[in-house]
Motif scaffolding. Structure first.
Motif, PDB file in Angstrom:
ATOM      1  N   TYR A  26      39.242  42.062  41.677  1.00  0.00           N
ATOM      2  CA  TYR A  26      40.111  40.888  41.833  1.00  0.00           C
ATOM      3  C   TYR A  26      39.636  40.066  43.032  1.00  0.00           C
ATOM      4  O   TYR A  26      38.992  40.585  43.936  1.00  0.00           O
ATOM      5  N   SER A  27      39.941  38.794  43.013  1.00  0.00           N
ATOM      6  CA  SER A  27      39.469  37.919  44.083  1.00  0.00           C
ATOM      7  C   SER A  27      40.439  36.773  44.312  1.00  0.00           C
ATOM      8  O   SER A  27      41.346  36.551  43.521  1.00  0.00           O
ATOM      9  N   GLU A  28      40.196  36.054  45.411  1.00  0.00           N
ATOM     10  CA  GLU A  28      40.883  34.792  45.676  1.00  0.00           C
ATOM     11  C   GLU A  28      40.005  33.698  45.079  1.00  0.00           C
ATOM     12  O   GLU A  28      38.790  33.714  45.251  1.00  0.00           O
ATOM     13  N   VAL A  29      40.619  32.743  44.398  1.00  0.00           N
ATOM     14  CA  VAL A  29      39.860  31.676  43.754  1.00  0.00           C
ATOM     15  C   VAL A  29      40.161  30.356  44.446  1.00  0.00           C
ATOM     16  O   VAL A  29      41.316  30.026  44.712  1.00  0.00           O
ATOM     17  N   TYR A  30      39.080  29.622  44.737  1.00  0.00           N
ATOM     18  CA  TYR A  30      39.174  28.322  45.410  1.00  0.00           C
ATOM     19  C   TYR A  30      38.542  27.250  44.541  1.00  0.00           C
ATOM     20  O   TYR A  30      37.521  27.485  43.890  1.00  0.00           O
ATOM     21  N   TRP A  31      39.149  26.077  44.559  1.00  0.00           N
ATOM     22  CA  TRP A  31      38.575  24.916  43.885  1.00  0.00           C
ATOM     23  C   TRP A  31      38.808  23.706  44.766  1.00  0.00           C
ATOM     24  O   TRP A  31      39.921  23.484  45.251  1.00  0.00           O
ATOM     25  N   ASP A  32      37.747  22.955  44.972  1.00  0.00           N
ATOM     26  CA  ASP A  32      37.830  21.710  45.739  1.00  0.00           C
ATOM     27  C   ASP A  32      38.421  21.960  47.132  1.00  0.00           C
ATOM     28  O   ASP A  32      39.209  21.168  47.636  1.00  0.00           O
ATOM     29  N   GLY A  33      38.063  23.115  47.726  1.00  0.00           N
ATOM     30  CA  GLY A  33      38.523  23.435  49.069  1.00  0.00           C
ATOM     31  C   GLY A  33      39.932  23.995  49.158  1.00  0.00           C
ATOM     32  O   GLY A  33      40.422  24.269  50.244  1.00  0.00           O
ATOM     33  N   LYS A  34      40.612  24.173  48.011  1.00  0.00           N
ATOM     34  CA  LYS A  34      41.984  24.669  48.019  1.00  0.00           C
ATOM     35  C   LYS A  34      42.067  26.039  47.365  1.00  0.00           C
ATOM     36  O   LYS A  34      41.459  26.274  46.322  1.00  0.00           O
TER      37      LYS A  34
END
Length: 84
Positions: A26-34
């Motif tokens: 499992y992971s933390e997901v980031y998009w466009d710096g958020k």
């Protein structure tokens, strides 16, 4: 290095689409710096076209960039392995 189309960009004037995203581990997901949250993420809304996500796991610390294609008004499922 990401996977997917090299010319990764969103498509203006198109309806948004959705993606369900899972990673191993499992992971933390980031998009466009958020930060979007921890996986699994269900039906996240994105603009149509190609977007680049960053998945970060903590144990062991791994970061992977992935490119996914978002189709207007559709829900797509993506699953990624975060291997070193």
């Amino acid at each position: 290095q990401g996977t997917g189309p090299a010319d990764c960009q969103t498509i203006p004037d198109q309806p948004p689409g959705f993606a369900t995203i899972d990673t191993v581990p499992y992971s933390e997901v980031y998009w466009d710096g958020k930060k979007l949250g921890d996986t699994p993420l269900s039906k996240q809304k994105f603009p149509s076209g190609c977007i680049e996500l960053i998945a970060k796991s903590k144990d062991p610390t791994t970061e992977k960039k992935v490119r996914i294609k978002i189709e207007p008004n559709k829900v797509q499922r993506y699953r990624f392995e975060l291997k070193q």
